[in-house]
Design a protein around this motif. Structure first.
Motif, PDB file in Angstrom:
ATOM      1  N   CYS A 105      -1.501 -26.063  30.017  1.00 18.51           N
ATOM      2  CA  CYS A 105      -1.484 -27.364  30.699  1.00 18.51           C
ATOM      3  C   CYS A 105      -0.552 -28.322  29.955  1.00 18.51           C
ATOM      4  O   CYS A 105      -0.433 -28.274  28.724  1.00 18.51           O
ATOM      5  CB  CYS A 105      -2.898 -27.963  30.740  1.00 18.51           C
ATOM      6  SG  CYS A 105      -4.059 -27.067  31.787  1.00 18.51           S
ATOM      7  N   LEU A 106       0.095 -29.197  30.714  1.00 17.98           N
ATOM      8  CA  LEU A 106       0.961 -30.211  30.121  1.00 17.98           C
ATOM      9  C   LEU A 106       0.121 -31.277  29.428  1.00 17.98           C
ATOM     10  O   LEU A 106      -1.095 -31.353  29.600  1.00 17.98           O
ATOM     11  CB  LEU A 106       1.830 -30.855  31.205  1.00 17.98           C
ATOM     12  CG  LEU A 106       2.803 -29.917  31.944  1.00 17.98           C
ATOM     13  CD1 LEU A 106       3.492 -30.679  33.071  1.00 17.98           C
ATOM     14  CD2 LEU A 106       3.826 -29.329  30.980  1.00 17.98           C
ATOM     15  N   GLU A 107       0.764 -32.126  28.658  1.00 21.43           N
ATOM     16  CA  GLU A 107       0.069 -33.215  27.953  1.00 21.43           C
ATOM     17  C   GLU A 107      -0.638 -34.136  28.956  1.00 21.43           C
ATOM     18  O   GLU A 107      -0.113 -34.412  30.036  1.00 21.43           O
ATOM     19  CB  GLU A 107       1.069 -34.017  27.123  1.00 21.43           C
ATOM     20  CG  GLU A 107       0.430 -35.083  26.252  1.00 21.43           C
ATOM     21  CD  GLU A 107       1.441 -35.823  25.409  1.00 21.43           C
ATOM     22  OE1 GLU A 107       1.034 -36.747  24.686  1.00 21.43           O
ATOM     23  OE2 GLU A 107       2.647 -35.485  25.476  1.00 21.43           O
ATOM     24  N   SER A 108      -1.840 -34.569  28.584  1.00 24.55           N
ATOM     25  CA  SER A 108      -2.674 -35.460  29.414  1.00 24.55           C
ATOM     26  C   SER A 108      -3.184 -34.786  30.678  1.00 24.55           C
ATOM     27  O   SER A 108      -3.545 -35.453  31.645  1.00 24.55           O
ATOM     28  CB  SER A 108      -1.924 -36.764  29.769  1.00 24.55           C
ATOM     29  OG  SER A 108      -1.597 -37.467  28.602  1.00 24.55           O
ATOM     30  N   THR A 109      -3.204 -33.437  30.677  1.00 24.51           N
ATOM     31  CA  THR A 109      -3.815 -32.692  31.774  1.00 24.51           C
ATOM     32  C   THR A 109      -4.718 -31.610  31.179  1.00 24.51           C
ATOM     33  O   THR A 109      -4.580 -31.247  30.011  1.00 24.51           O
ATOM     34  CB  THR A 109      -2.770 -32.039  32.692  1.00 24.51           C
ATOM     35  OG1 THR A 109      -2.019 -31.064  31.949  1.00 24.51           O
ATOM     36  CG2 THR A 109      -1.826 -33.078  33.271  1.00 24.51           C
ATOM     37  N   PHE A 110      -5.635 -31.084  31.993  1.00 23.49           N
ATOM     38  CA  PHE A 110      -6.590 -30.087  31.498  1.00 23.49           C
ATOM     39  C   PHE A 110      -7.119 -29.228  32.637  1.00 23.49           C
ATOM     40  O   PHE A 110      -7.061 -29.599  33.811  1.00 23.49           O
ATOM     41  CB  PHE A 110      -7.773 -30.780  30.815  1.00 23.49           C
ATOM     42  CG  PHE A 110      -8.788 -31.311  31.790  1.00 23.49           C
ATOM     43  CD1 PHE A 110      -9.958 -30.607  32.070  1.00 23.49           C
ATOM     44  CD2 PHE A 110      -8.563 -32.504  32.487  1.00 23.49           C
ATOM     45  CE1 PHE A 110     -10.877 -31.074  33.004  1.00 23.49           C
ATOM     46  CE2 PHE A 110      -9.480 -32.984  33.414  1.00 23.49           C
ATOM     47  CZ  PHE A 110     -10.653 -32.265  33.673  1.00 23.49           C
ATOM     48  N   CYS A 120      -2.729 -28.364  36.541  1.00 24.43           N
ATOM     49  CA  CYS A 120      -3.920 -28.820  35.827  1.00 24.43           C
ATOM     50  C   CYS A 120      -4.330 -30.207  36.342  1.00 24.43           C
ATOM     51  O   CYS A 120      -3.561 -30.879  37.040  1.00 24.43           O
ATOM     52  CB  CYS A 120      -3.644 -28.882  34.318  1.00 24.43           C
ATOM     53  SG  CYS A 120      -3.214 -27.274  33.601  1.00 24.43           S
ATOM     54  N   CYS A 123      -6.135 -36.061  32.871  1.00 20.28           N
ATOM     55  CA  CYS A 123      -7.253 -36.455  32.006  1.00 20.28           C
ATOM     56  C   CYS A 123      -7.826 -37.799  32.457  1.00 20.28           C
ATOM     57  O   CYS A 123      -7.086 -38.689  32.896  1.00 20.28           O
ATOM     58  CB  CYS A 123      -6.792 -36.567  30.551  1.00 20.28           C
ATOM     59  SG  CYS A 123      -6.291 -35.007  29.814  1.00 20.28           S
ATOM     60  N   CYS A 138      -9.143 -36.078  25.300  1.00 19.65           N
ATOM     61  CA  CYS A 138      -8.837 -34.992  26.221  1.00 19.65           C
ATOM     62  C   CYS A 138      -8.070 -33.882  25.492  1.00 19.65           C
ATOM     63  O   CYS A 138      -7.271 -34.148  24.595  1.00 19.65           O
ATOM     64  CB  CYS A 138      -8.004 -35.531  27.383  1.00 19.65           C
ATOM     65  SG  CYS A 138      -7.718 -34.347  28.712  1.00 19.65           S
ATOM     66  N   SER A 139      -8.331 -32.618  25.880  1.00 19.70           N
ATOM     67  CA  SER A 139      -7.576 -31.473  25.376  1.00 19.70           C
ATOM     68  C   SER A 139      -7.145 -30.627  26.564  1.00 19.70           C
ATOM     69  O   SER A 139      -7.501 -30.924  27.709  1.00 19.70           O
ATOM     70  CB  SER A 139      -8.426 -30.654  24.400  1.00 19.70           C
ATOM     71  OG  SER A 139      -9.480 -30.002  25.090  1.00 19.70           O
ATOM     72  N   GLN A 140      -6.391 -29.561  26.315  1.00 19.14           N
ATOM     73  CA  GLN A 140      -5.935 -28.724  27.419  1.00 19.14           C
ATOM     74  C   GLN A 140      -7.090 -28.053  28.160  1.00 19.14           C
ATOM     75  O   GLN A 140      -6.974 -27.747  29.345  1.00 19.14           O
ATOM     76  CB  GLN A 140      -4.964 -27.657  26.892  1.00 19.14           C
ATOM     77  CG  GLN A 140      -3.629 -28.223  26.429  1.00 19.14           C
ATOM     78  CD  GLN A 140      -2.733 -27.152  25.842  1.00 19.14           C
ATOM     79  OE1 GLN A 140      -3.212 -26.190  25.246  1.00 19.14           O
ATOM     80  NE2 GLN A 140      -1.427 -27.315  26.008  1.00 19.14           N
ATOM     81  N   THR A 144     -11.483 -35.846  28.943  1.00 17.31           N
ATOM     82  CA  THR A 144     -11.927 -36.935  28.072  1.00 17.31           C
ATOM     83  C   THR A 144     -13.416 -37.186  28.270  1.00 17.31           C
ATOM     84  O   THR A 144     -13.911 -37.138  29.395  1.00 17.31           O
ATOM     85  CB  THR A 144     -11.163 -38.231  28.407  1.00 17.31           C
ATOM     86  OG1 THR A 144      -9.777 -37.948  28.490  1.00 17.31           O
ATOM     87  CG2 THR A 144     -11.416 -39.311  27.350  1.00 17.31           C
TER      88      THR A 144
END
Length: 278
Positions: A105-110, A120, A123, A138-140, A144
């Motif tokens: 997943c890209l940054e700020s997504t999960f 994804c 967040c 938040c993480s992959q 959050t």
């Protein structure tokens, strides 16, 4: 029907495959002179013998009470592809000779579960205007986790994360805090009774101050929302003066009475002797 799918030296064509429902199969593509019949599993069945074409399928198991479906594949274009792990999503679907291609997943997504998704999820943002702050970032593979701000309590919760919070109620003057607010409950207030008071911020009502015990005058009596207001201290003259006045009054009255009685007795003796003095 017969077919041959490649250049050959056969003396006769091959027989077309039959998609037998007794083997859990259905026809996906009819046989032609250059290709065999293409079979696939019936609805609610899955293939257990596949080599370019499904030869046999078995019906999906039914979960017993107390169990859930632990799905590890997803269907796309009538193919069952392996799912991507939490924290990753599908880049390319599987083919007959390749498994699913997954990427992080890209940054700020999960994504928190096994999936067959192409993207994804964004967040969650813990919005301070809704009384929220970040408890866990938040993480992959996880969203959050939000919690209430200081002096706020959660009113709407989704799984382990708070989605909306309100500020704790404030007790009014004349009330005390019976139970302090927490992150999940509001403040509980109760009224003061008897000779006690609270401005609304006390954990219990306090007794009114006794001005007399402090040798002070009482300026304003106490209420349930305010303490007694004491005035100036008593001075020695204030304390002694009433006693002196009472004493002098008694002495004066006794003296006047005594003089009056004396005069009356003296006058009586003069009358008895036959003389009245003017």
């Amino acid at each position: 029907m017969t077919y041959t799918s490649v250049p050959n030296g056969f003396t006769e064509c091959l027989s077309c495959s039959v998609c037998d429902p007794n083997n859990g199969l259905r026809e996906k593509q009819a046989c032609t002179s250059t290709s065999d019949t293409l079979c696939g599993p019936l609805t609610d069945y899955y293939c257990v013998d596949q080599h370019f074409n499904c030869k046999k399928a078995i019906k999906h198991s039914t979960c017993s009470p107390g169990q859930y479906i632990n799905q590890t594949e997803y269907e796309v274009e009538e193919r069952c592809c392996p799912m991507c792990a939490p924290g990753t999503h599908v880049l390319w679907h599987c083919t007959q000779d390749k498994i699913t291609t997954c990427v992080p997943c890209l940054e700020s997504t999960f994504i928190s579960e096994l999936n067959g998704l192409m993207n994804c999820f964004p967040c969650t943002i813990c919005d301070a205007s809704r009384g929220l702050r970040v408890n866990k970032g938040c993480s992959q593979s996880s969203d959050t986790v939000c919690e209430p701000l200081e002096r706020f309590y959660c009113i709407v919760k989704k799984k382990s994360s708070c989605t909306s919070a309100l500020q704790h109620s404030k007790c009014r003057p004349g009330q005390y805090i019976k139970q302090a607010g927490t992150s999940s409950t509001d403040t509980v207030c109760a009224d003061c009774t008897g000779d006690t008071y609270s401005n609304g911020s006390f954990s219990s009502c306090l007794p009114h101050t006794k001005c007399e015990a402090m040798r002070l005058t009482e300026k304003n009596p106490g209420t349930h929302s305010s303490d007694t207001e004491c005035g100036k201290p008593y001075n020695s003259l204030t304390i002694i003066a009433p006693s002196v006045i009472v004493t002098l009054t008694i002495i004066t009255c006794v003296s006047v009475f005594s003089v009056t009685c004396f005069c009356k007795r003296k006058r009586k003796r003069s009358v008895v002797g036959g003389k009245i003095k003017s």
